[in-house]
Design a protein around this motif. Structure first.
Motif, PDB file in Angstrom:
ATOM      1  N   ALA A 131       0.833  -1.203   0.000  1.00 32.45           N
ATOM      2  CA  ALA A 131       0.000   0.000   0.000  1.00 32.45           C
ATOM      3  C   ALA A 131       0.866   1.251   0.000  1.00 32.45           C
ATOM      4  O   ALA A 131       0.618   2.200  -0.741  1.00 32.45           O
ATOM      5  CB  ALA A 131      -0.946   0.001   1.203  1.00 32.45           C
ATOM      6  N   PHE A 132       1.903   1.268   0.817  1.00 35.10           N
ATOM      7  CA  PHE A 132       2.817   2.405   0.869  1.00 35.10           C
ATOM      8  C   PHE A 132       3.502   2.594  -0.481  1.00 35.10           C
ATOM      9  O   PHE A 132       3.624   3.711  -0.985  1.00 35.10           O
ATOM     10  CB  PHE A 132       3.853   2.202   1.981  1.00 35.10           C
ATOM     11  CG  PHE A 132       4.850   3.319   2.065  1.00 35.10           C
ATOM     12  CD1 PHE A 132       4.484   4.551   2.583  1.00 35.10           C
ATOM     13  CD2 PHE A 132       6.147   3.153   1.601  1.00 35.10           C
ATOM     14  CE1 PHE A 132       5.389   5.591   2.641  1.00 35.10           C
ATOM     15  CE2 PHE A 132       7.057   4.194   1.660  1.00 35.10           C
ATOM     16  CZ  PHE A 132       6.681   5.411   2.183  1.00 35.10           C
ATOM     17  N   PHE A 133       3.923   1.483  -1.098  1.00 36.21           N
ATOM     18  CA  PHE A 133       4.579   1.546  -2.401  1.00 36.21           C
ATOM     19  C   PHE A 133       3.656   2.164  -3.446  1.00 36.21           C
ATOM     20  O   PHE A 133       4.037   3.041  -4.193  1.00 36.21           O
ATOM     21  CB  PHE A 133       5.027   0.148  -2.835  1.00 36.21           C
ATOM     22  CG  PHE A 133       5.515   0.095  -4.249  1.00 36.21           C
ATOM     23  CD1 PHE A 133       6.771   0.585  -4.586  1.00 36.21           C
ATOM     24  CD2 PHE A 133       4.720  -0.413  -5.267  1.00 36.21           C
ATOM     25  CE1 PHE A 133       7.218   0.556  -5.890  1.00 36.21           C
ATOM     26  CE2 PHE A 133       5.156  -0.446  -6.567  1.00 36.21           C
ATOM     27  CZ  PHE A 133       6.409   0.031  -6.882  1.00 36.21           C
ATOM     28  N   PHE A 134       2.408   1.682  -3.511  1.00 38.89           N
ATOM     29  CA  PHE A 134       1.469   2.198  -4.509  1.00 38.89           C
ATOM     30  C   PHE A 134       1.100   3.654  -4.259  1.00 38.89           C
ATOM     31  O   PHE A 134       0.964   4.434  -5.185  1.00 38.89           O
ATOM     32  CB  PHE A 134       0.212   1.332  -4.574  1.00 38.89           C
ATOM     33  CG  PHE A 134       0.451   0.027  -5.267  1.00 38.89           C
ATOM     34  CD1 PHE A 134       0.869  -0.017  -6.586  1.00 38.89           C
ATOM     35  CD2 PHE A 134       0.278  -1.169  -4.599  1.00 38.89           C
ATOM     36  CE1 PHE A 134       1.109  -1.210  -7.234  1.00 38.89           C
ATOM     37  CE2 PHE A 134       0.509  -2.377  -5.241  1.00 38.89           C
ATOM     38  CZ  PHE A 134       0.929  -2.404  -6.555  1.00 38.89           C
ATOM     39  N   ILE A 135       0.965   4.035  -3.022  1.00 35.31           N
ATOM     40  CA  ILE A 135       0.677   5.441  -2.707  1.00 35.31           C
ATOM     41  C   ILE A 135       1.847   6.314  -3.128  1.00 35.31           C
ATOM     42  O   ILE A 135       1.675   7.366  -3.722  1.00 35.31           O
ATOM     43  CB  ILE A 135       0.352   5.617  -1.201  1.00 35.31           C
ATOM     44  CG1 ILE A 135      -1.003   4.989  -0.901  1.00 35.31           C
ATOM     45  CG2 ILE A 135       0.362   7.093  -0.812  1.00 35.31           C
ATOM     46  CD1 ILE A 135      -1.328   4.871   0.572  1.00 35.31           C
ATOM     47  N   SER A 136       3.070   5.864  -2.852  1.00 37.56           N
ATOM     48  CA  SER A 136       4.261   6.626  -3.238  1.00 37.56           C
ATOM     49  C   SER A 136       4.384   6.727  -4.745  1.00 37.56           C
ATOM     50  O   SER A 136       4.722   7.771  -5.284  1.00 37.56           O
ATOM     51  CB  SER A 136       5.528   5.969  -2.677  1.00 37.56           C
ATOM     52  OG  SER A 136       5.488   5.953  -1.280  1.00 37.56           O
ATOM     53  N   ALA A 137       4.122   5.628  -5.440  1.00 34.63           N
ATOM     54  CA  ALA A 137       4.261   5.611  -6.897  1.00 34.63           C
ATOM     55  C   ALA A 137       3.230   6.508  -7.571  1.00 34.63           C
ATOM     56  O   ALA A 137       3.503   7.118  -8.598  1.00 34.63           O
ATOM     57  CB  ALA A 137       4.124   4.179  -7.414  1.00 34.63           C
ATOM     58  N   CYS A 138       2.054   6.608  -7.009  1.00 40.83           N
ATOM     59  CA  CYS A 138       0.980   7.392  -7.629  1.00 40.83           C
ATOM     60  C   CYS A 138       1.030   8.865  -7.267  1.00 40.83           C
ATOM     61  O   CYS A 138       0.339   9.671  -7.859  1.00 40.83           O
ATOM     62  CB  CYS A 138      -0.376   6.837  -7.220  1.00 40.83           C
ATOM     63  SG  CYS A 138      -0.660   5.191  -7.892  1.00 40.83           S
ATOM     64  N   SER A 139       1.833   9.227  -6.304  1.00 35.11           N
ATOM     65  CA  SER A 139       1.862  10.625  -5.873  1.00 35.11           C
ATOM     66  C   SER A 139       3.070  11.351  -6.437  1.00 35.11           C
ATOM     67  O   SER A 139       3.754  12.067  -5.735  1.00 35.11           O
ATOM     68  CB  SER A 139       1.851  10.710  -4.343  1.00 35.11           C
ATOM     69  OG  SER A 139       3.025  10.133  -3.827  1.00 35.11           O
ATOM     70  N   GLY A 140       3.342  11.148  -7.755  1.00 29.24           N
ATOM     71  CA  GLY A 140       4.451  11.837  -8.402  1.00 29.24           C
ATOM     72  C   GLY A 140       4.215  13.336  -8.416  1.00 29.24           C
ATOM     73  O   GLY A 140       3.105  13.808  -8.268  1.00 29.24           O
ATOM     74  N   THR A 141       5.294  14.088  -8.590  1.00 31.38           N
ATOM     75  CA  THR A 141       5.161  15.538  -8.570  1.00 31.38           C
ATOM     76  C   THR A 141       4.497  16.018  -9.856  1.00 31.38           C
ATOM     77  O   THR A 141       4.864  15.614 -10.955  1.00 31.38           O
ATOM     78  CB  THR A 141       6.534  16.211  -8.405  1.00 31.38           C
ATOM     79  OG1 THR A 141       7.376  15.758  -9.467  1.00 31.38           O
ATOM     80  CG2 THR A 141       7.147  15.857  -7.067  1.00 31.38           C
ATOM     81  N   GLU A 142       3.512  16.831  -9.712  1.00 31.26           N
ATOM     82  CA  GLU A 142       2.777  17.423 -10.828  1.00 31.26           C
ATOM     83  C   GLU A 142       3.550  18.639 -11.338  1.00 31.26           C
ATOM     84  O   GLU A 142       4.022  19.453 -10.558  1.00 31.26           O
ATOM     85  CB  GLU A 142       1.384  17.838 -10.340  1.00 31.26           C
ATOM     86  CG  GLU A 142       0.521  18.469 -11.376  1.00 31.26           C
ATOM     87  CD  GLU A 142      -0.078  17.485 -12.355  1.00 31.26           C
ATOM     88  OE1 GLU A 142      -0.493  17.920 -13.435  1.00 31.26           O
ATOM     89  OE2 GLU A 142      -0.111  16.280 -12.041  1.00 31.26           O
ATOM     90  N   ALA A 143       3.681  18.748 -12.644  1.00 31.19           N
ATOM     91  CA  ALA A 143       4.375  19.891 -13.223  1.00 31.19           C
ATOM     92  C   ALA A 143       3.559  21.159 -12.995  1.00 31.19           C
ATOM     93  O   ALA A 143       2.335  21.146 -13.060  1.00 31.19           O
ATOM     94  CB  ALA A 143       4.582  19.663 -14.717  1.00 31.19           C
ATOM     95  N   GLU A 144       4.265  22.256 -12.722  1.00 26.79           N
ATOM     96  CA  GLU A 144       3.588  23.533 -12.543  1.00 26.79           C
ATOM     97  C   GLU A 144       3.184  24.079 -13.916  1.00 26.79           C
ATOM     98  O   GLU A 144       4.005  24.162 -14.825  1.00 26.79           O
ATOM     99  CB  GLU A 144       4.499  24.522 -11.822  1.00 26.79           C
ATOM    100  CG  GLU A 144       3.800  25.783 -11.415  1.00 26.79           C
ATOM    101  CD  GLU A 144       4.636  26.659 -10.499  1.00 26.79           C
ATOM    102  OE1 GLU A 144       4.199  27.790 -10.250  1.00 26.79           O
ATOM    103  OE2 GLU A 144       5.704  26.228 -10.049  1.00 26.79           O
TER     104      GLU A 144
END
Length: 160
Positions: A15-28
């Motif tokens: 769960a931690f892995f998937f949350i981390s993988a999906c929360s990439g930084t959004e470009a401004e």
């Protein structure tokens, strides 16, 4: 009981892995190309020239001379949120020439070639006046292809 604890621990790690993988930084995003480019120049600390290459498929690639003989490629992107620029290659020290393969945000594949002495019609002079560049469709290095299709529609100097 031990199996349940191990399963719980594995589930937590996944769960931690998937949350981390999906929360990439959004470009401004910015409301104009100019704002996006100015932010990109500042963020990347670009000291050299930038040439904008409009490809035949409508993508806007930035050939960036970040330092004296160091280049990279970025892409200027417009979507429903506005404009942003994003690197699509690492920095490369050119010397007398170099080439590498690129993938755009739109999943198109290109190969870019740089040369200081090339006298070929498919090579254009960059705004720095020292290097010539060619952009071809496809990954021609890994496929060892001799069929080269020019991908450049037009070129514009963004920063010199």
């Amino acid at each position: 009981m031990i199996i349940i604890k191990k399963f719980g621990m594995i589930s937590l790690v996944l769960a931690f892995f998937f949350i981390s993988a999906c929360s990439g930084t959004e470009a401004e995003h910015y409301s104009s190309k100019e704002e996006s480019l100015n932010s990109f120049i500042e963020k990347e600390d670009i000291k050299g020239d930038i040439d904008l290459i409009l490809t035949k498929s409508g993508e806007e690639l930035l050939v960036v001379q970040s330092k004296e003989d160091v280049f990279f490629v970025a892409e200027l992107i417009e979507n429903k949120e506005g404009y942003y620029a994003e690197r699509i290659s690492d920095s490369v020290v050119l010397g007398i020439g170099a080439s590498w393969e690129l993938n755009t945000v739109g999943k198109n594949k290109y190969t870019i070639y740089f040369d200081k002495n090339k006298k070929d019609l498919n090579f254009i002079s960059l705004s720095n006046g020292e290097h010539k560049m060619s952009l071809v469709e496809g990954h021609t290095i890994t496929k060892n292809s001799t069929e080269l299709t020019n991908a450049i529609k037009e070129v514009e100097v963004i920063k010199d």
